[in-house]
Motif scaffolding. Structure first.
Motif, PDB file in Angstrom:
ATOM      1  N   GLY A 287       0.820  -1.208   0.000  1.00 11.35           N
ATOM      2  CA  GLY A 287       0.000   0.000   0.000  1.00 11.35           C
ATOM      3  C   GLY A 287       0.848   1.249   0.000  1.00 11.35           C
ATOM      4  O   GLY A 287       1.516   1.561  -0.978  1.00 11.35           O
ATOM      5  N   ASP A 288       0.832   1.958   1.120  1.00 10.00           N
ATOM      6  CA  ASP A 288       1.562   3.220   1.231  1.00 10.00           C
ATOM      7  C   ASP A 288       3.063   2.948   1.211  1.00 10.00           C
ATOM      8  O   ASP A 288       3.577   2.143   1.984  1.00 10.00           O
ATOM      9  N   ALA A 289       3.771   3.647   0.322  1.00  7.49           N
ATOM     10  CA  ALA A 289       5.192   3.336   0.129  1.00  7.49           C
ATOM     11  C   ALA A 289       6.110   4.059   1.086  1.00  7.49           C
ATOM     12  O   ALA A 289       7.271   3.670   1.227  1.00  7.49           O
ATOM     13  N   GLY A 290       5.642   5.117   1.723  1.00  2.00           N
ATOM     14  CA  GLY A 290       6.524   5.856   2.615  1.00  2.00           C
ATOM     15  C   GLY A 290       5.913   7.166   3.040  1.00  2.00           C
ATOM     16  O   GLY A 290       4.827   7.538   2.594  1.00  2.00           O
ATOM     17  N   ASP A 291       6.639   7.870   3.903  1.00  2.00           N
ATOM     18  CA  ASP A 291       6.137   9.111   4.473  1.00  2.00           C
ATOM     19  C   ASP A 291       6.686  10.355   3.772  1.00  2.00           C
ATOM     20  O   ASP A 291       6.133  11.438   3.926  1.00  2.00           O
ATOM     21  N   VAL A 292       7.788  10.227   3.057  1.00  2.00           N
ATOM     22  CA  VAL A 292       8.518  11.398   2.564  1.00  2.00           C
ATOM     23  C   VAL A 292       8.796  11.249   1.078  1.00  2.00           C
ATOM     24  O   VAL A 292       9.303  10.216   0.632  1.00  2.00           O
ATOM     25  N   SER A 293       8.464  12.282   0.294  1.00  2.00           N
ATOM     26  CA  SER A 293       8.895  12.359  -1.094  1.00  2.00           C
ATOM     27  C   SER A 293      10.148  13.226  -1.149  1.00  2.00           C
ATOM     28  O   SER A 293      10.166  14.337  -0.612  1.00  2.00           O
ATOM     29  N   TYR A 294      11.178  12.731  -1.811  1.00  2.00           N
ATOM     30  CA  TYR A 294      12.489  13.372  -1.773  1.00  2.00           C
ATOM     31  C   TYR A 294      12.788  14.127  -3.068  1.00  2.00           C
ATOM     32  O   TYR A 294      12.380  13.692  -4.155  1.00  2.00           O
ATOM     33  N   PRO A 295      13.552  15.219  -2.961  1.00  2.00           N
ATOM     34  CA  PRO A 295      13.985  15.905  -4.180  1.00  2.00           C
ATOM     35  C   PRO A 295      14.883  15.062  -5.063  1.00  2.00           C
ATOM     36  O   PRO A 295      14.828  15.156  -6.291  1.00  2.00           O
ATOM     37  N   TYR A 296      15.755  14.240  -4.434  1.00  2.00           N
ATOM     38  CA  TYR A 296      16.696  13.428  -5.200  1.00  2.00           C
ATOM     39  C   TYR A 296      16.811  12.030  -4.596  1.00  2.00           C
ATOM     40  O   TYR A 296      16.666  11.839  -3.384  1.00  2.00           O
ATOM     41  N   TYR A 297      17.126  11.094  -5.492  1.00  2.00           N
ATOM     42  CA  TYR A 297      17.515   9.744  -5.092  1.00  2.00           C
ATOM     43  C   TYR A 297      18.890   9.491  -5.682  1.00  2.00           C
ATOM     44  O   TYR A 297      19.157   9.821  -6.848  1.00  2.00           O
ATOM     45  N   LEU A 298      19.799   8.923  -4.878  1.00  2.00           N
ATOM     46  CA  LEU A 298      21.216   8.866  -5.214  1.00  2.00           C
ATOM     47  C   LEU A 298      21.718   7.436  -5.330  1.00  2.00           C
ATOM     48  O   LEU A 298      21.265   6.547  -4.597  1.00  2.00           O
ATOM     49  N   VAL A 299      22.689   7.240  -6.217  1.00  2.00           N
ATOM     50  CA  VAL A 299      23.539   6.060  -6.208  1.00  2.00           C
ATOM     51  C   VAL A 299      24.965   6.537  -5.984  1.00  2.00           C
ATOM     52  O   VAL A 299      25.461   7.393  -6.738  1.00  2.00           O
ATOM     53  N   ASN A 300      25.598   6.052  -4.960  1.00  2.00           N
ATOM     54  CA  ASN A 300      26.974   6.422  -4.625  1.00  2.00           C
ATOM     55  C   ASN A 300      27.164   7.939  -4.579  1.00  2.00           C
ATOM     56  O   ASN A 300      28.146   8.493  -5.073  1.00  2.00           O
ATOM     57  N   GLY A 301      26.189   8.615  -3.974  1.00  2.00           N
ATOM     58  CA  GLY A 301      26.313  10.037  -3.702  1.00  2.00           C
ATOM     59  C   GLY A 301      26.085  10.949  -4.881  1.00  2.00           C
ATOM     60  O   GLY A 301      26.394  12.143  -4.787  1.00  2.00           O
ATOM     61  N   ARG A 302      25.511  10.452  -5.981  1.00  2.00           N
ATOM     62  CA  ARG A 302      25.334  11.280  -7.178  1.00  2.00           C
ATOM     63  C   ARG A 302      23.879  11.238  -7.634  1.00  2.00           C
ATOM     64  O   ARG A 302      23.208  10.200  -7.598  1.00  2.00           O
ATOM     65  N   ILE A 303      23.409  12.400  -8.096  1.00  2.00           N
ATOM     66  CA  ILE A 303      22.072  12.490  -8.651  1.00  2.00           C
ATOM     67  C   ILE A 303      22.046  11.785 -10.009  1.00  2.00           C
ATOM     68  O   ILE A 303      23.094  11.575 -10.637  1.00  2.00           O
ATOM     69  N   PRO A 304      20.861  11.412 -10.506  1.00  2.00           N
ATOM     70  CA  PRO A 304      20.806  10.638 -11.752  1.00  2.00           C
ATOM     71  C   PRO A 304      21.332  11.379 -12.971  1.00  2.00           C
ATOM     72  O   PRO A 304      21.767  10.745 -13.945  1.00  2.00           O
ATOM     73  N   ALA A 305      21.334  12.718 -12.950  1.00  2.00           N
ATOM     74  CA  ALA A 305      21.847  13.483 -14.097  1.00  2.00           C
ATOM     75  C   ALA A 305      23.367  13.451 -14.175  1.00  2.00           C
ATOM     76  O   ALA A 305      23.934  13.792 -15.227  1.00  2.00           O
ATOM     77  N   ALA A 306      24.040  13.040 -13.103  1.00  2.00           N
ATOM     78  CA  ALA A 306      25.509  13.014 -13.075  1.00  2.00           C
ATOM     79  C   ALA A 306      25.978  11.706 -12.454  1.00  2.00           C
ATOM     80  O   ALA A 306      26.620  11.690 -11.409  1.00  2.00           O
ATOM     81  N   PRO A 307      25.688  10.578 -13.084  1.00  2.00           N
ATOM     82  CA  PRO A 307      25.962   9.280 -12.458  1.00  2.00           C
ATOM     83  C   PRO A 307      27.437   8.931 -12.448  1.00  2.00           C
ATOM     84  O   PRO A 307      28.211   9.376 -13.293  1.00  2.00           O
ATOM     85  N   THR A 308      27.830   8.114 -11.478  1.00  2.00           N
ATOM     86  CA  THR A 308      29.159   7.518 -11.499  1.00  2.00           C
ATOM     87  C   THR A 308      29.183   6.407 -12.551  1.00  2.00           C
ATOM     88  O   THR A 308      28.139   5.873 -12.942  1.00  2.00           O
ATOM     89  N   THR A 309      30.385   6.050 -13.008  1.00  2.00           N
ATOM     90  CA  THR A 309      30.541   5.011 -14.025  1.00  2.00           C
ATOM     91  C   THR A 309      31.475   3.927 -13.519  1.00  2.00           C
ATOM     92  O   THR A 309      32.578   4.223 -13.037  1.00  2.00           O
ATOM     93  N   PHE A 310      31.033   2.676 -13.633  1.00  2.00           N
ATOM     94  CA  PHE A 310      31.870   1.521 -13.322  1.00  2.00           C
ATOM     95  C   PHE A 310      32.313   0.906 -14.643  1.00  2.00           C
ATOM     96  O   PHE A 310      31.479   0.642 -15.522  1.00  2.00           O
ATOM     97  N   ARG A 311      33.605   0.664 -14.774  1.00  2.00           N
ATOM     98  CA  ARG A 311      34.146   0.164 -16.045  1.00  2.00           C
ATOM     99  C   ARG A 311      34.576  -1.289 -15.896  1.00  2.00           C
ATOM    100  O   ARG A 311      35.218  -1.672 -14.917  1.00  2.00           O
ATOM    101  N   ALA A 312      34.222  -2.076 -16.877  1.00  2.00           N
ATOM    102  CA  ALA A 312      34.591  -3.490 -16.920  1.00  2.00           C
ATOM    103  C   ALA A 312      34.728  -3.884 -18.390  1.00  2.00           C
ATOM    104  O   ALA A 312      34.609  -3.050 -19.288  1.00  2.00           O
ATOM    105  N   ARG A 313      34.969  -5.170 -18.615  1.00  2.00           N
ATOM    106  CA  ARG A 313      35.083  -5.677 -19.980  1.00  2.00           C
ATOM    107  C   ARG A 313      33.912  -6.615 -20.272  1.00  2.00           C
ATOM    108  O   ARG A 313      33.423  -7.297 -19.367  1.00  2.00           O
ATOM    109  N   PRO A 314      33.476  -6.670 -21.519  1.00  2.00           N
ATOM    110  CA  PRO A 314      32.387  -7.592 -21.858  1.00  2.00           C
ATOM    111  C   PRO A 314      32.741  -9.018 -21.459  1.00  2.00           C
ATOM    112  O   PRO A 314      33.879  -9.465 -21.624  1.00  2.00           O
TER     113      PRO A 314
END
Length: 552
Positions: A287-314
């Motif tokens: 049902g109710d997902a939470g109490d607070v709507s947030y301005p931003y959601y982060l991965v590793n301290g970065r907003i989605p417009a400026a994401p961090t990049t993890f590099r690997a090989r295929p």
């Protein structure tokens, strides 16, 4: 990249990982962490940080610490808890953090190592560090009364051995003054005997963020306590009750759920999503997902417009360790173009299971492996049942354009792994035995008063649950509220009871849906006074916390 031997700036790493690279949750930043050295001589663990524990418990704690594995190595770190400014990838915010990075620097050790972490408190108020999920000695847990808080301007060194491998994290445990800021960091405990079945490792820390870009956490809390819901801060939804399930398909992450039966089953499916202006509704969360709507959601301290990049090989196998450090948000996580094989939850192995996406409540951790494709792929963490742009990071293994910020991977609507689908690996399943003690934990409260309770009492009036060393307890969470609660027990893992009788996963944090019950079994093997609470930071600060006290 960290290789072998004594640790470099990224933290210690086991010798047999030399062929792998490690990208920590803090990226390459190590501000605020000083690695003082790696010693191989034995060093006694210090205790006696609290005078509030009875002498028989103090003796039992020392005996339990002596029985833990010990390598003779000590891994030393220094953390500067301070007020600082953090660049989130565009917005620069004044907040609280360890050094000048969010998340803070990764702390790493091997099973049996002693951690010696000196915390220098520059916050201007008392603080602590709780080592979430680690079955450590009670007087180093970072929560009163077992561990005294660190006074403003003071320093304290936490010393404890790390007995179990896994993905853990650390954060304060001192109330709303520290909740929902940037004071958190991942803690990784390696197992030297674990087979090296992956080539790369990626630590991913998720967060919901308001500090400095919206109302402060204190303002949010005041509004909630005044019965204002989320007026002026986004919506607080009242989603309908949905059906539980195991692997949920095609449910979308926002909107009000259609009402449905309250039961769960091995073939259950979530109800079809509806629409809600605030987007605060989730069938997966009941049902109710939470109490607070947030301005931003982060991965590793970065907003989605400026994401961090993890590099690997295929073709490389990547172990992704995912931590939900949010205060009020569950995340549905998927890697575009990939399925994920779940190998661990809350540090403990499960029988491997393939999913398209995972649901993580606050405080939960999952380890997954993927075989990397060729190109650029967003790892997306959608705020479950909430409006707002999903958090993301990028996996790059070759040429290609960065996908649009608005891209929603189809995997998010595929098989969503929740706790019900996972079975403990046989090596870590609790031995079958009779239950010695039944401990009820009835979850109560409401949004109007914003007073949240366990067994009818807020924390300031709580009556501790009691247990004795060696007992097996059945802890029954019964949720009498219309909100979901991720319930966390300090100092232990418990085994989630499954309806089919198979051993559920070993965890320290489990989601309890509205008007539902979850039973877990706890082995009393770590004496002390241990907190039991909801890991929604605002629910905890509004009273949903008690203690599990060992008795002589």
């Amino acid at each position: 990249m960290v290789r072998g031997g004594c640790p470099g700036p990224g933290g210690p790493q086991q010798p047999d990982l030399a062929r792998r690279t490690v990208l920590s949750a803090a990226g390459v930043a190590v501000a605020g962490m000083v690695l003082s050295g790696c010693t191989t001589s034995p060093e006694a663990a210090s205790g006696g940080t609290s005078t509030m524990l009875p002498s028989d418990l103090t003796t039992a704690i020392e005996q339990r610490e002596a029985a833990r594995p010990h390598t003779g190595r000590t891994r030393r770190y220094t953390l500067a808890a301070q007020r600082t400014r953090i660049d989130l990838g565009g917005p620069v915010v004044a907040t609280l953090a360890y050094g000048d990075a969010v998340p803070g620097p990764t702390i790493r050790a091997s099973v049996g190592d002693q951690l010696a972490v000196t915390v220098r408190n520059g916050l201007g108020q008392a603080t602590s560090v709780h080592w979430h999920g680690i079955a450590l000695r009670n007087d180093m847990d970072g929560a009163p009364p077992a561990t005294a808080n660190i006074a403003a301007g003071a320093a304290f060194t936490y010393r404890f051995s790390v007995p179990d491998p896994g993905t853990y994290w650390a954060h304060p445990h001192v109330g709303i003054g520290m909740t929902d800021h940037g004071l958190y960091l991942p803690v990784i405990v390696d197992d030297p005997s674990e087979p090296g079945d992956h080539d790369e490792e990626w630590v991913v820390v998720l967060d919901d963020w308001t500090d400095g870009v919206g109302p402060s956490p204190a303002q949010v809390f005041d509004t909630l306590r005044q019965g204002g819901g989320m007026s002026g801060m986004g919506g607080m939804g009242m989603g309908g009750m949905g059906m539980g399930g195991t692997e949920h398909r095609g449910m979308g992450s926002t909107g009000h759920g259609s009402p449905g039966p309250g039961g769960t089953g091995p073939d259950g499916m979530a109800g079809m999503p509806g629409m809600g202006a605030a987007g605060a509704g989730s069938d997966l969360l009941g049902g109710d997902a939470g109490d607070v709507s947030y301005p931003y959601y982060l991965v590793n301290g970065r907003i989605p417009a400026a994401p961090t990049t993890f590099r690997a090989r295929p073709g490389q196998r990547i172990r992704i360790r995912v931590v939900n450090a949010g205060a009020d948000t569950a995340f549905r996580v998927a890697l575009a173009g990939h399925s994920m094989t779940v190998t661990h939850t809350d540090g403990y192995p499960v029988q491997p299971r393939q999913v398209d996406a995972l649901l993580l409540g606050m405080g939960e951790r999952y380890d997954v492996t993927v075989t990397a494709g060729d190109g650029v792929f967003p790892l997306v963490a959608a705020p479950e049942g909430k409006a707002g742009t999903a958090a993301r990071a990028l996996l790059r293994t070759g040429a290609g354009q960065v996908p649009a910020e608005s891209l929603r991977p189809a995997e998010l609507d595929g098989r969503v792994g929740t706790v019900e689908v996972f079975t403990a690996d046989e090596a870590v399943a609790l031995p079958r035995r009779d239950v010695d003690r039944t401990l009820p934990a009835v979850l109560g409260g409401d949004m109007t008063s914003y007073r949240w309770t366990i067994n009818g009492r807020a924390f300031d009036r709580m009556q501790p649950l009691g247990i004795s060393q060696g007992q097996r307890a059945r802890l029954g969470f019964t949720n009498h509220t219309m909100m979901w609660h991720p319930m966390h027990l300090h100092g232990h893992t418990f085994q989630v009871a499954r309806a089919d009788g198979r051993p559920g996963p070993r965890k320290d944090t489990v989601v309890v849906l509205p008007m539902r019950s979850v039973a877990v079994e706890v082995q009393a093997d770590n004496p002390g006074y241990w907190m039991l609470h909801c890991h929604n930071g605002y629910h905890m600060d509004a009273g949903m916390m008690t203690r599990l006290d060992y008795r002589a």
